[in-house]
Design an enzyme around this catalytic site. Structure first.
Site, PDB file in Angstrom:
ATOM      1  N   HIS A 191      16.455   0.885   0.356  1.00 36.40           N
ATOM      2  CA  HIS A 191      15.798   0.853   1.673  1.00 36.40           C
ATOM      3  C   HIS A 191      16.339   1.973   2.559  1.00 36.40           C
ATOM      4  CE1 HIS A 191      14.040  -2.927   0.443  1.00 36.40           C
ATOM      5  NE2 HIS A 191      15.225  -3.442   0.248  1.00 36.40           N
TER       6      HIS A 191
ATOM      7  N   ASP B 221      -8.716  -3.781   0.768  1.00 37.54           N
ATOM      8  CA  ASP B 221      -7.829  -2.791   0.172  1.00 37.54           C
ATOM      9  C   ASP B 221      -8.079  -1.442   0.849  1.00 37.54           C
ATOM     10  OD1 ASP B 221      -5.893  -3.340  -2.243  1.00 37.54           O
ATOM     11  OD2 ASP B 221      -6.474  -1.238  -2.367  1.00 37.54           O
TER      12      ASP B 221
ATOM     13  N   ASP C 276       8.878  -4.130   6.495  1.00 38.12           N
ATOM     14  CA  ASP C 276       9.609  -2.925   6.897  1.00 38.12           C
ATOM     15  C   ASP C 276       9.550  -2.756   8.410  1.00 38.12           C
ATOM     16  OD1 ASP C 276      10.967  -1.510   4.882  1.00 38.12           O
ATOM     17  OD2 ASP C 276       9.074  -0.866   3.998  1.00 38.12           O
TER      18      ASP C 276
ATOM     19  N   LYS D  61      19.798  -6.035  -4.558  1.00 36.60           N
ATOM     20  CA  LYS D  61      19.805  -5.952  -3.098  1.00 36.60           C
ATOM     21  C   LYS D  61      21.028  -5.193  -2.597  1.00 36.60           C
ATOM     22  CE  LYS D  61      16.955  -7.434  -0.968  1.00 36.60           C
ATOM     23  NZ  LYS D  61      15.660  -6.814  -0.564  1.00 36.60           N
TER      24      LYS D  61
ATOM     25  N   ARG E  33       3.034   6.024  -9.929  1.00 37.47           N
ATOM     26  CA  ARG E  33       2.977   4.568  -9.893  1.00 37.47           C
ATOM     27  C   ARG E  33       4.333   3.984 -10.250  1.00 37.47           C
ATOM     28  NH1 ARG E  33      -0.416   0.263  -9.933  1.00 37.47           N
ATOM     29  NH2 ARG E  33       0.086  -1.512 -11.288  1.00 37.47           N
TER      30      ARG E  33
END
Length: 346
Positions: free
Chosen positions: A93, A213, A266, A75, A127
């Site tokens: 982030h 999805d 987010d 983090k 991915r």
């Protein structure tokens, strides 16, 4: 010799680690040097790392680490504005328009360091090679249920904390669900890691789950089905072009919806598909009430897997280890792709 320095986490309520003692032993066997900082909170104790032969450093001493060390944490770093001269592996982030992300990138620019963002470690198909998604979904669904339970008692969810295991979490939830109406839930992103974890927890609690999805959201919305369920869980990684799942008007629209679990979390991203709130929630205050009559709560905690720190750490570390074993070749593979992403945004 490639030197990996695993720092102690300095974020509140963060007990996870991205490398287990067994993984550290594998790295050293492959020729890497591994330093582990002592930590007063890490869920996996220091003794295992000592036994594996790691170098041990004082807690939070990474700023004084050798300049060639690669600093590995999960983090955020302390927001003290200091230039960052090292190469860092962490969740930054910083690449989706977040205001704090620009500040972080400026610190790297000032110090000459590099960010290998864990969210952007991807294989040749794009991915992600490792993710905490399953346990984020599992814990996020549990907190969403706690928000629902509190509403049924005309309240708002109170503090949450660390659980010893997923089994203990389910046991505790079943106890507090006694006599509470089971809610219906819609998950978007249900086929991914996050959605699978969320669905598993809800199914274990007996909640009927509608799983959506990409195919179900291809029309671009609006999606009245979101408002027709008691709970909505957003489990997708927002990107440019992501449709809005919950518009700002949902606060006052006719709806069965009472709790939103924004597990992707987010809210300050330009691409957020949940438009009824603008800030994350916390372990101390997991629910943000965005409308009163009828109530609508949002829970959006950005370190959910740390509620189950041992299971989530072991799972993530196993996924990431093959990439860590290639740290001696930073100019190729996942590390080269991550560095290119960093420079694109810098």
């Amino acid at each position: 010799m490639t030197h990996l320095w695993v720092r102690a986490e300095q974020r509140e309520n963060e007990e996870r680690v991205g490398l287990t003692p067994a993984g550290a032993a594998d790295l050293m066997k492959a020729g890497l040097r591994v330093t582990i900082e002592q930590s007063s909170v890490r869920a996996i104790g220091i003794e295992g790392y000592k036994d594996a032969g790691c170098d041990i450093a004082p807690e939070n001493s990474w700023p004084e680490a050798p300049s060639d060390a690669i600093i590995f944490g999960l983090k955020e770093l302390p927001e003290d504005g200091t230039p960052l001269r090292h190469r860092h592996i962490m969740f930054g982030h910083a690449f989706k328009g977040q205001p704090t992300g620009r500040i972080l990138l400026d610190r790297f620019k000032a110090g000459g360091g590099t960010l290998y963002d864990l969210e952007y470690l991807v294989d040749e198909t794009g991915r992600r090679v490792a993710a905490f998604g399953y346990w984020a979904g599992y814990a996020g669904a549990a907190v969403t249920l706690l928000c629902w339970i509190a509403q049924q008692k005309n309240g708002i969810a109170g503090p949450v904390g660390v659980l010893q295991s997923s089994k203990a979490l389910v046991t505790d939830l079943k106890a507090v669900m006694e006599g509470i109406t089971i809610p219906s839930a819609l998950i978007i992103g249900a086929m991914g890691r996050v959605g699978t974890g969320a669905a598993d927890l809800l199914t274990a609690m007996g909640a009927p789950v509608t799983k959506w999805d990409m195919a179900e959201t291809a029309s671009g919305g609006p999606f009245p089905e979101v408002l027709a369920h008691d709970l909505f869980l957003n489990c997708i990684l927002a990107r440019p072009g992501t449709p809005v799942f919950v518009p700002a008007s949902a606060k006052t629209d006719a709806r069965a919806l009472r709790v939103i679990g924004d597990i992707a979390c987010d809210p300050d991203s330009d691409f957020s598909p949940v438009k009824v709130y603008d800030r994350t929630t916390t372990w101390r205050d997991p629910a943000l009430r965005v409308h009163n009559d009828p109530p609508l709560d949002v829970t959006a905690i950005d370190n959910l897997p740390s509620m189950l720190p041992v299971e989530s750490s072991e799972d993530y570390a196993a996924q990431l280890l093959p990439s860590l074993l290639t740290l001696g070749s930073l100019e190729t593979g996942v590390w080269a792709r991550a560095e290119a992403t960093f420079h694109d945004h810098l």
